[in-house]
Design a protein around this motif. Structure first.
Motif, PDB file in Angstrom:
ATOM      1  N   PRO A   1      34.558  -4.151 -31.199  1.00 61.05           N
ATOM      2  CA  PRO A   1      35.154  -2.846 -31.546  1.00 61.05           C
ATOM      3  C   PRO A   1      35.951  -2.963 -32.842  1.00 61.05           C
ATOM      4  O   PRO A   1      36.517  -4.007 -33.157  1.00 61.05           O
ATOM      5  CB  PRO A   1      36.061  -2.526 -30.350  1.00 61.05           C
ATOM      6  N   MET A   2      35.996  -1.877 -33.578  1.00 61.69           N
ATOM      7  CA  MET A   2      36.572  -1.890 -34.919  1.00 61.69           C
ATOM      8  C   MET A   2      37.993  -2.433 -34.941  1.00 61.69           C
ATOM      9  O   MET A   2      38.339  -3.258 -35.780  1.00 61.69           O
ATOM     10  CB  MET A   2      36.540  -0.467 -35.487  1.00 61.69           C
ATOM     11  N   GLN A   3      38.805  -1.972 -33.988  1.00 63.28           N
ATOM     12  CA  GLN A   3      40.206  -2.380 -33.968  1.00 63.28           C
ATOM     13  C   GLN A   3      40.323  -3.909 -33.897  1.00 63.28           C
ATOM     14  O   GLN A   3      41.079  -4.533 -34.636  1.00 63.28           O
ATOM     15  CB  GLN A   3      40.898  -1.747 -32.755  1.00 63.28           C
ATOM     16  N   MET A   4      39.494  -4.477 -33.047  1.00 64.32           N
ATOM     17  CA  MET A   4      39.508  -5.921 -32.880  1.00 64.32           C
ATOM     18  C   MET A   4      38.890  -6.599 -34.101  1.00 64.32           C
ATOM     19  O   MET A   4      39.413  -7.600 -34.609  1.00 64.32           O
ATOM     20  CB  MET A   4      38.711  -6.269 -31.624  1.00 64.32           C
ATOM     21  N   ALA A   5      37.812  -6.015 -34.577  1.00 63.36           N
ATOM     22  CA  ALA A   5      37.095  -6.615 -35.702  1.00 63.36           C
ATOM     23  C   ALA A   5      38.013  -6.778 -36.908  1.00 63.36           C
ATOM     24  O   ALA A   5      37.939  -7.765 -37.642  1.00 63.36           O
ATOM     25  CB  ALA A   5      35.885  -5.768 -36.061  1.00 63.36           C
ATOM     26  N   ILE A   6      38.884  -5.805 -37.081  1.00 65.67           N
ATOM     27  CA  ILE A   6      39.777  -5.880 -38.241  1.00 65.67           C
ATOM     28  C   ILE A   6      40.682  -7.097 -38.154  1.00 65.67           C
ATOM     29  O   ILE A   6      40.852  -7.847 -39.124  1.00 65.67           O
ATOM     30  CB  ILE A   6      40.597  -4.576 -38.354  1.00 65.67           C
ATOM     31  N   TRP A   7      41.222  -7.358 -36.984  1.00 67.91           N
ATOM     32  CA  TRP A   7      42.085  -8.535 -36.830  1.00 67.91           C
ATOM     33  C   TRP A   7      41.306  -9.825 -36.959  1.00 67.91           C
ATOM     34  O   TRP A   7      41.742 -10.785 -37.583  1.00 67.91           O
ATOM     35  CB  TRP A   7      42.818  -8.479 -35.491  1.00 67.91           C
ATOM     36  N   LEU A   8      40.120  -9.820 -36.332  1.00 69.08           N
ATOM     37  CA  LEU A   8      39.281 -11.008 -36.435  1.00 69.08           C
ATOM     38  C   LEU A   8      38.935 -11.288 -37.902  1.00 69.08           C
ATOM     39  O   LEU A   8      39.002 -12.417 -38.379  1.00 69.08           O
ATOM     40  CB  LEU A   8      37.973 -10.800 -35.654  1.00 69.08           C
ATOM     41  N   TRP A   9      38.583 -10.225 -38.597  1.00 67.48           N
ATOM     42  CA  TRP A   9      38.189 -10.374 -39.992  1.00 67.48           C
ATOM     43  C   TRP A   9      39.332 -10.977 -40.804  1.00 67.48           C
ATOM     44  O   TRP A   9      39.139 -11.887 -41.609  1.00 67.48           O
ATOM     45  CB  TRP A   9      37.779  -9.014 -40.577  1.00 67.48           C
ATOM     46  N   LEU A  10      40.538 -10.466 -40.545  1.00 72.07           N
ATOM     47  CA  LEU A  10      41.687 -10.963 -41.310  1.00 72.07           C
ATOM     48  C   LEU A  10      41.930 -12.445 -41.033  1.00 72.07           C
ATOM     49  O   LEU A  10      42.246 -13.217 -41.945  1.00 72.07           O
ATOM     50  CB  LEU A  10      42.943 -10.147 -40.969  1.00 72.07           C
ATOM     51  N   ALA A  11      41.755 -12.835 -39.778  1.00 72.65           N
ATOM     52  CA  ALA A  11      41.964 -14.240 -39.449  1.00 72.65           C
ATOM     53  C   ALA A  11      40.950 -15.120 -40.155  1.00 72.65           C
ATOM     54  O   ALA A  11      41.300 -16.141 -40.775  1.00 72.65           O
ATOM     55  CB  ALA A  11      41.861 -14.428 -37.932  1.00 72.65           C
TER      56      ALA A  11
ATOM     57  N   PHE B   1      32.204 -16.747 -45.291  1.00 69.14           N
ATOM     58  CA  PHE B   1      32.242 -15.303 -45.546  1.00 69.14           C
ATOM     59  C   PHE B   1      30.894 -14.660 -45.192  1.00 69.14           C
ATOM     60  O   PHE B   1      30.845 -13.587 -44.593  1.00 69.14           O
ATOM     61  CB  PHE B   1      32.558 -15.017 -47.014  1.00 69.14           C
ATOM     62  N   ILE B   2      29.816 -15.318 -45.569  1.00 63.34           N
ATOM     63  CA  ILE B   2      28.512 -14.719 -45.290  1.00 63.34           C
ATOM     64  C   ILE B   2      28.231 -14.752 -43.787  1.00 63.34           C
ATOM     65  O   ILE B   2      27.913 -13.746 -43.171  1.00 63.34           O
ATOM     66  CB  ILE B   2      27.396 -15.475 -46.043  1.00 63.34           C
ATOM     67  N   ARG B   3      28.363 -15.945 -43.216  1.00 66.92           N
ATOM     68  CA  ARG B   3      27.937 -16.129 -41.836  1.00 66.92           C
ATOM     69  C   ARG B   3      28.849 -15.420 -40.851  1.00 66.92           C
ATOM     70  O   ARG B   3      28.387 -14.740 -39.938  1.00 66.92           O
ATOM     71  CB  ARG B   3      27.912 -17.640 -41.527  1.00 66.92           C
ATOM     72  N   LEU B   4      30.154 -15.583 -41.026  1.00 68.35           N
ATOM     73  CA  LEU B   4      31.072 -15.047 -40.029  1.00 68.35           C
ATOM     74  C   LEU B   4      31.553 -13.641 -40.375  1.00 68.35           C
ATOM     75  O   LEU B   4      31.533 -12.765 -39.534  1.00 68.35           O
ATOM     76  CB  LEU B   4      32.259 -16.004 -39.828  1.00 68.35           C
ATOM     77  N   SER B   5      31.975 -13.449 -41.627  1.00 66.51           N
ATOM     78  CA  SER B   5      32.547 -12.136 -41.935  1.00 66.51           C
ATOM     79  C   SER B   5      31.452 -11.077 -42.024  1.00 66.51           C
ATOM     80  O   SER B   5      31.480 -10.084 -41.307  1.00 66.51           O
ATOM     81  CB  SER B   5      33.316 -12.190 -43.252  1.00 66.51           C
ATOM     82  N   VAL B   6      30.471 -11.299 -42.904  1.00 66.83           N
ATOM     83  CA  VAL B   6      29.483 -10.246 -43.136  1.00 66.83           C
ATOM     84  C   VAL B   6      28.539 -10.107 -41.943  1.00 66.83           C
ATOM     85  O   VAL B   6      28.250  -9.006 -41.493  1.00 66.83           O
ATOM     86  CB  VAL B   6      28.683 -10.522 -44.431  1.00 66.83           C
ATOM     87  N   GLN B   7      28.064 -11.244 -41.426  1.00 61.13           N
ATOM     88  CA  GLN B   7      27.068 -11.139 -40.361  1.00 61.13           C
ATOM     89  C   GLN B   7      27.665 -10.743 -39.021  1.00 61.13           C
ATOM     90  O   GLN B   7      27.044 -10.024 -38.262  1.00 61.13           O
ATOM     91  CB  GLN B   7      26.308 -12.468 -40.214  1.00 61.13           C
ATOM     92  N   MET B   8      28.875 -11.213 -38.734  1.00 60.45           N
ATOM     93  CA  MET B   8      29.426 -10.926 -37.416  1.00 60.45           C
ATOM     94  C   MET B   8      30.332  -9.707 -37.419  1.00 60.45           C
ATOM     95  O   MET B   8      30.489  -9.060 -36.393  1.00 60.45           O
ATOM     96  CB  MET B   8      30.198 -12.140 -36.892  1.00 60.45           C
ATOM     97  N   LEU B   9      30.940  -9.433 -38.555  1.00 61.05           N
ATOM     98  CA  LEU B   9      31.897  -8.329 -38.604  1.00 61.05           C
ATOM     99  C   LEU B   9      31.550  -7.367 -39.741  1.00 61.05           C
ATOM    100  O   LEU B   9      32.337  -7.163 -40.671  1.00 61.05           O
ATOM    101  CB  LEU B   9      33.319  -8.870 -38.794  1.00 61.05           C
ATOM    102  N   PRO B  10      30.365  -6.772 -39.695  1.00 62.08           N
ATOM    103  CA  PRO B  10      29.918  -5.977 -40.838  1.00 62.08           C
ATOM    104  C   PRO B  10      30.824  -4.790 -41.150  1.00 62.08           C
ATOM    105  O   PRO B  10      31.120  -4.523 -42.324  1.00 62.08           O
ATOM    106  CB  PRO B  10      28.515  -5.515 -40.438  1.00 62.08           C
ATOM    107  N   GLU B  11      31.282  -4.107 -40.109  1.00 62.20           N
ATOM    108  CA  GLU B  11      32.088  -2.920 -40.391  1.00 62.20           C
ATOM    109  C   GLU B  11      33.423  -3.300 -41.011  1.00 62.20           C
ATOM    110  O   GLU B  11      33.890  -2.654 -41.936  1.00 62.20           O
ATOM    111  CB  GLU B  11      32.308  -2.117 -39.116  1.00 62.20           C
ATOM    112  N   ALA B  12      34.022  -4.335 -40.459  1.00 63.75           N
ATOM    113  CA  ALA B  12      35.294  -4.784 -41.035  1.00 63.75           C
ATOM    114  C   ALA B  12      35.083  -5.284 -42.454  1.00 63.75           C
ATOM    115  O   ALA B  12      35.930  -5.071 -43.340  1.00 63.75           O
ATOM    116  CB  ALA B  12      35.897  -5.887 -40.173  1.00 63.75           C
ATOM    117  N   SER B  13      33.952  -5.929 -42.715  1.00 65.16           N
ATOM    118  CA  SER B  13      33.668  -6.384 -44.080  1.00 65.16           C
ATOM    119  C   SER B  13      33.566  -5.196 -45.020  1.00 65.16           C
ATOM    120  O   SER B  13      34.051  -5.228 -46.146  1.00 65.16           O
ATOM    121  CB  SER B  13      32.355  -7.166 -44.120  1.00 65.16           C
ATOM    122  N   HIS B  14      32.921  -4.163 -44.524  1.00 61.86           N
ATOM    123  CA  HIS B  14      32.816  -2.941 -45.329  1.00 61.86           C
ATOM    124  C   HIS B  14      34.208  -2.380 -45.612  1.00 61.86           C
ATOM    125  O   HIS B  14      34.525  -1.995 -46.730  1.00 61.86           O
ATOM    126  CB  HIS B  14      31.967  -1.928 -44.561  1.00 61.86           C
TER     127      HIS B  14
END
Lengths: 649, 502
Positions: B209-219, B264-277
């Motif tokens: 979910p987006m809310q979680m993805a944002i925190w994960l992305w930041l970490a 960044f490619i594997r974890l951020s973009v592939q796993m958290l696309p919306e947060a990356s956007h």
């Protein structure tokens, strides 16, 4: 046997490779022979290709290798030879082969002969890649490649501090231009979906009135793209604003100045705009800017040329001024006239530079005209060459009878400009006329100061003054023939009735623009005017430097500030140094000392480390002296904490 | 698909070399002999590993964008943790870069390292295992172990074989990267708990979910921003490079920095696309700051290793710029910048090592005029300088151009500012070159330096080949990763479209 169009491009690279990699092994003489032979063969092929392509009309297209391939963006290494390229091949290989031969003599006593020959050939290769490209990216490859070769050659005597500086300056100023070029390429891809000329030109009309967003503004797309590309052209062709590197580039050996900084590389910008004529034609505002920049460059450079004393710098400013003519010709859509002048200029300017090289050679390296004089009897051939070059540069000739090379091309440019009846065309015409007057003046100022009067060189130098060997004088013969006859011989192709058949699809003019045709219908007095100012210019030079040598000093002191402004090249260097060079260095220091050390480190790791060490000292029970143990404890601690938190929520 | 676990073999082959060195190179009885033996064993092991790793190219199907050469064993069944390995077009190149650069580093260390040679060789080989393991791991626990495991030998290499201020540098290096790792660990925990497995392939494609993805992305961002490094998390890099021995610098620049981009490619973009956007503009701005800021700082440097270290930060700015353009050209460009940078900056550090071994100083002003007495060295340095400057025809250009183009398609401002960095890049490199090689040759000790020897040639020639190969015919490289990049971008766009529809 490789096809001729491949050979013509890659023979110089082969020569460069042999001389560069094995020069030490095979020796000076073998390096000279290999490179000169490659270039002479390439020059011969160029003539053959000119015949096939330009005169018979067989355009060559060859794909060599994939290069870029990313999504819809594909670019190949390719050779595209049409009339425009064929003309450039003659100019590049013709002048380059003569410069190679000349260098055998001029650089004969240098300790790094193979390196010099390799650089010259390498330069030629890059220039050929530039002119045979069928896309913007390969053009850019050649473009930066000639920049590299120019850097290496300016810096050829790399122990000289001034050469180092000039070389870096040339590279960086060109990079500023290339910055525009690259953005222009991106814009082209966005606009046309391709950076290959065929694809771009087919869509030019279609996208002529579209807008796109650039840097947050909605701008007319085609004009923006053309102007960005033109920034690149300004850098390479030393147009006003990005010109400061060219005079300094004279630090390089004189054959380099002749080849790169007069005949070929600096005309790459002119070639680029002519090549892109199918898109510039639909961007009239961009063309207007081209014309204005060209006209201003033309007059500013000519004015600086009046005041300089270094023989090579005078010719360098003259080159810049002539490039200005070519650009305002492009700006009024007279592409044919611009390329005509490019071609004739290559002959007579290479001749002038190599002649100047011969003078410098005779006078043991002296370049200051104030220390020359009285040598015309000692070096009569050089003297004759300089006369021929200057007559061609000043555009001397009689309409309908015969003229030197520059006469035909320069007059065609001026008449095309005034024939457009656009305000900027007329402005360019008048500035061009003024510059023509100055051109004649500084050319004869150069001849008189260099060759006539009492010898001002010291006794020792004069004793050694000698005419150059045949290996230097010989290659000047074809150039001199070109400087005399090229305009007369090629007139029909560039300015006469055959021009449409000659050019084919290589350049494009909107049907409503036909400046060459308009040029033939300008009033009679406008045709005679260029000659009418050149002759007084020559005469004035004689008055100033022959009959009344005290006059120049008086005029200079009477003009005072104005003279100093021109003599110091309008203070461009000082301004740029202040604005860009010193600012960058200062910012670098500030970011480093204040930014990295003062802020980021102080409040980041160092601060953290200090705190961590304090904590560690207190918790000495845990101290094991091994950072990894803390770390592991931290991981476990944090992990447990978070897991607990997560499960709870 | 081979019948044997190729990736595991490649991963653990270097450890066989370590074992041999430990068993046979007894430091006690014959010092010189054991040193020689460990050098030879390390070199041979790394070369064999490289050759075996080329096997990946044989078995890899470039038109297939999914993970290949998969290995899957149950590891800790009670926690649903498995041993999963596999490569796709992205990780494939990082594995090959690791196996390619390691023998070159060992070659450099053979001449450069004088004390505790045996241990140094062991550290390098262990480092190689860790790197390959990290790039091929597809299980989160495994990934994390290797990701952290890389730190240990690197930390030792800087801390033991480093220069005068090695303790400070090692500490700083450790602190920064570790801080990032801790946050990453937290994020991994959260993700594993959310999905219920540690299988990384199961995490891809917007499972959070987006809310979680944002925190994960930041970490994740904190961790990778330090590794890459991005401004303002870059200050560890100049110190680490300056103090590290040459081989350490080469691996650091060539492979370790790529862990950030890979992450960044594997974890951020592939796993958290919306947060990356969501965060893309932030990354873009930081990348631009990095490019301009560090290029200017590089201009002010007087230590050549520091200068090249700062230039690395600027180049990695092009990587993050390309990745977060989030389009085909950008990601293609980022990949090629990373591959190119591995060769070029690795080579530049080797170049520094060549004169450091002779004169034991990195002060630029101590040199000068070396084009006179070391023309071969000057020639090599020139080629790598041009690669760094991004001259068309060299590897640097292809990557920089594509990532700039990707940035331009995202927003022309990005490309405009980043392209200014290209001018500065030429400025600091040309000026460095001038100070080292041009001018008169006056200093006696500089004059006395011999030109490249055979060992040094053997290090440089392969790198030169790659600089031109990538520059002239990048298709060899790009064709292998293009389908994967294409799929990543398509998945990303599908996710973004979905989320905007909701």
């Amino acid at each position: 046997m490789l096809p001729l169009d491949v050979l013509v491009v890659f023979l110089p690279l082969f020569g460069a490779f042999i001389a560069g990699m094995f020069g030490r092994k095979i020796g000076d003489r073998a390096s000279q022979i290999v490179t000169c032979a490659c270039l002479l063969v390439a020059a011969g092929i160029s003539i053959k290709l000119f015949n096939d392509v330009a005169l018979q009309g067989h355009v060559i297209d060859r794909t060599l290798l994939h290069w870029f391939d990313s999504g819809a963006f594909t670019v190949n290494w390719a050779l595209h030879i049409d009339t425009l390229t064929a003309v450039m091949l003659i100019v590049v290989n013709g002048v380059s082969s003569m410069v190679h031969l000349y260098s055998v003599g001029y650089m004969g006593h240098d300790k790094s002969i193979p390196r010099f020959m390799a650089y010259l050939s390498l330069f030629t290769f890059f220039m050929l890649m530039l002119v045979t490209s069928n896309n913007l990216l390969q053009m850019f490859f050649g473009w930066e490649g000639v920049g590299l070769a120019s850097y290496l050659l300016i810096n050829f005597w790399f122990e000289k501090d001034s050469a180092n500086k000039a070389a870096i300056k040339a590279f960086l100023v060109n990079r500023v231009g290339d910055f525009g070029f690259v953005l222009g390429i991106f814009g082209c891809y966005l606009l046309f979906g391709s950076v290959e000329f065929g694809g771009m030109f087919a869509k030019a009309k279609e996208v002529a009135s579209t807008d796109f967003i650039f840097l947050g503004h909605t701008l007319p797309a085609l004009t923006t793209v053309c102007l960005l590309l033109f920034v690149g052209a300004m850098g390479k062709s030393a147009q006003l604003g990005l010109h400061t590197w060219l005079p300094d580039a004279m630090e390089g050996p004189t054959p380099v100045s002749a080849l790169i900084h007069a005949a070929t590389m600096v005309t790459a910008g002119v070639f680029m705009v002519a090549r892109l004529s199918p898109i510039f034609e639909y961007a009239p505002n961009a063309l207007m800017v081209v014309a204005i920049v060209g006209a201003l460059t033309c007059i500013v450079a000519a004015s600086i040329g009046l005041t300089q004393f270094d023989i090579k710098r005078v010719i360098a400013y003259s080159t810049m001024s002539q490039l200005g003519y070519m650009f305002f010709a492009l700006g009024v859509s007279a592409y044919s006239a611009a390329i005509f002048h490019l071609m004739t200029h290559a002959f007579f300017k290479a001749l002038l530079f190599l002649g100047a090289g011969s003078v410098i050679h005779a006078l043991s390296g002296e370049q200051d005209m104030r220390k020359m004089g009285g040598i015309w009897r000692i070096i009569p051939f050089t003297y004759a060459y300089m006369w021929i070059g200057s007559l061609a540069l000043a555009g001397i000739g009689i309409d309908g009878v015969f003229g030197m090379a520059g006469f035909y091309s320069k007059d065609l440019i001026l008449e095309s400009a005034v024939g457009t009846h656009e305000w900027f065309g007329v402005l360019a015409y008048w500035l061009g006329i003024c510059a023509a007057f100055m051109t004649a003046f500084y050319s004869w100022r150069l001849i008189i100061l260099t060759f006539h009067g009492k010898p001002r060189a010291d006794h020792h130098t004069m004793e050694h003054a000698h005419e150059s060997p045949w290996i230097m004088l010989g290659p000047l013969v074809p150039l001199a023939i070109g400087a005399i006859f090229a305009g007369w011989y090629a007139w029909d192709w560039f300015g006469g009735e055959d021009r449409n058949a000659f050019w084919g699809n290589a350049i494009f003019e909107l049907p409503s623009h036909d400046p060459i045709e308009a040029a033939h219908h300008v009033p009679e007095w406008e045709k005679w005017f260029p000659l009418g100012v050149a002759v007084p210019g020559i005469l004035l030079a004689y008055v100033f430097y022959w009959w009344k040598p005290e006059l120049p000093g008086k005029v200079a002191s009477a003009l005072g500030g104005l003279y100093r402004l021109v003599y110091n090249k309008y203070y461009f260097d000082e301004l740029y140094d202040f604005l860009f060079v010193r600012t960058s260095l200062r910012l670098g220091q500030i970011f480093w000392k204040t930014g990295d050390d003062g802020i980021i480190d102080r409040f980041g790791p160092d601060g953290f480390a200090a705190t961590a060490v304090r904590i560690a000292q207190r918790a000495s029970a845990l101290e094991t002296g091994y950072v990894y143990h803390y770390a592991f404890a931290m991981v476990i601690g944090v992990a447990a904490f978070v897991t607990w938190f997560w499960i709870k929520s | 698909m081979p019948s044997f676990p190729l990736l595991s073999i490649i991963t653990f082959l270097p450890l066989v070399g370590v074992l041999i060195i430990m068993l046979f190179a007894k430091s006690g009885d014959n010092q010189a002999c054991s040193v020689k033996l460990s050098k030879a064993v390390a070199l041979i092991t790394s070369l064999v590993t490289f050759v075996v790793s080329l096997g990946i190219l044989c078995y890899f199907n470039p038109s297939d964008s999914s993970f290949q050469l998969m290995e899957r064993y149950v590891w800790i069944p009670s926690f649903n943790i498995a041993y999963i390995k596999g490569v796709d077009g992205i990780s494939l190149w990082f594995v090959l870069i690791s196996t390619f650069l390691t023998p070159i580093c060992i070659l450099s260390a053979i001449g450069g390292v004088k004390k505790r040679v045996k241990e140094f060789m062991i550290a390098l080989l262990v480092l190689e295992t860790m790197m390959i393991g990290m790039f091929t791991a597809l299980d989160f626990v495994l990934f994390y172990l290797f990701f952290e495991g890389v730190l240990i030998p690197m930390f030792l290499i800087i801390g033991i074989w480093g220069g005068e201020k090695r303790t400070y540098a090692a500490y700083k290096f450790f602190l920064y990267t570790f801080l990032g790792s801790v946050l990453m660990l937290v994020a991994i925990f959260a993700m594993v708990l959310h999905v219920g497995t540690t299988d990384m392939t199961a995490m891809m494609g917007g499972k959070f979910p987006m809310q979680m993805a944002i925190w994960l992305w930041l970490a994740f961002f904190m961790s990778f921003a330090v590794k890459t490094p991005m401004w303002p998390f870059h200050t560890w890099l100049p110190y680490a490079h300056v103090e590290a021995p040459t081989a350490g610098s080469v691996i650091l620049a060539g492979v370790l920095l790529k862990m950030g981009g890979y992450g960044f490619i594997r974890l951020s973009v592939q796993m958290l696309p919306e947060a990356s956007h969501y965060f893309a503009p932030l990354v873009m701005v930081l990348s631009l700051v990095a490019i301009i800021y560090t290029s200017l700082v590089a201009l002010a440097q007087t230590d050549m290793k520091k200068l090249i270290a700062y230039s690395s930060v600027a180049h990695m700015g092009f990587v993050t710029l390309g990745i977060f353009s989030l389009n085909q050209q950008g990601l293609d460009g980022a990949m090629i910048v990373m591959i190119s940078h591995a060769f070029v900056s690795g080579a530049l550090f080797l170049c520094v090592g060549v004169v450091y071994d002779r004169l034991h100083t990195r002060e630029i002003s101590r040199y000068g005029g070396m084009a006179n007495n070391m023309p071969h060295y000057a020639f090599m340095f020139m080629i790598f300088m041009l690669g760094s400057v991004g001259l068309p025809g060299t590897s640097g250009f292809v990557g920089e151009f594509l990532s700039l183009q990707g940035a331009y398609l995202a927003n022309s401002w990005y490309a405009f500012i980043a392209a200014l960095g290209v001018i500065l890049g030429a400025a600091y490199m040309l000026w460095l070159y001038r100070r080292l090689f041009y001018g008169p040759l006056e200093k006696a000790d500089v004059k006395a330096m011999p030109d490249l020897n055979l060992r040094e040639y053997a290090m440089f020639v392969p790198l030169v080949i790659f600089v031109f190969w990538i520059g002239i015919y990048p298709a060899t490289f790009r064709d292998m990763f293009a389908p994967t990049v294409n799929k990543i971008i398509q998945d990303y766009q599908a996710q973004i479209k979905d989320s905007t529809h909701e």
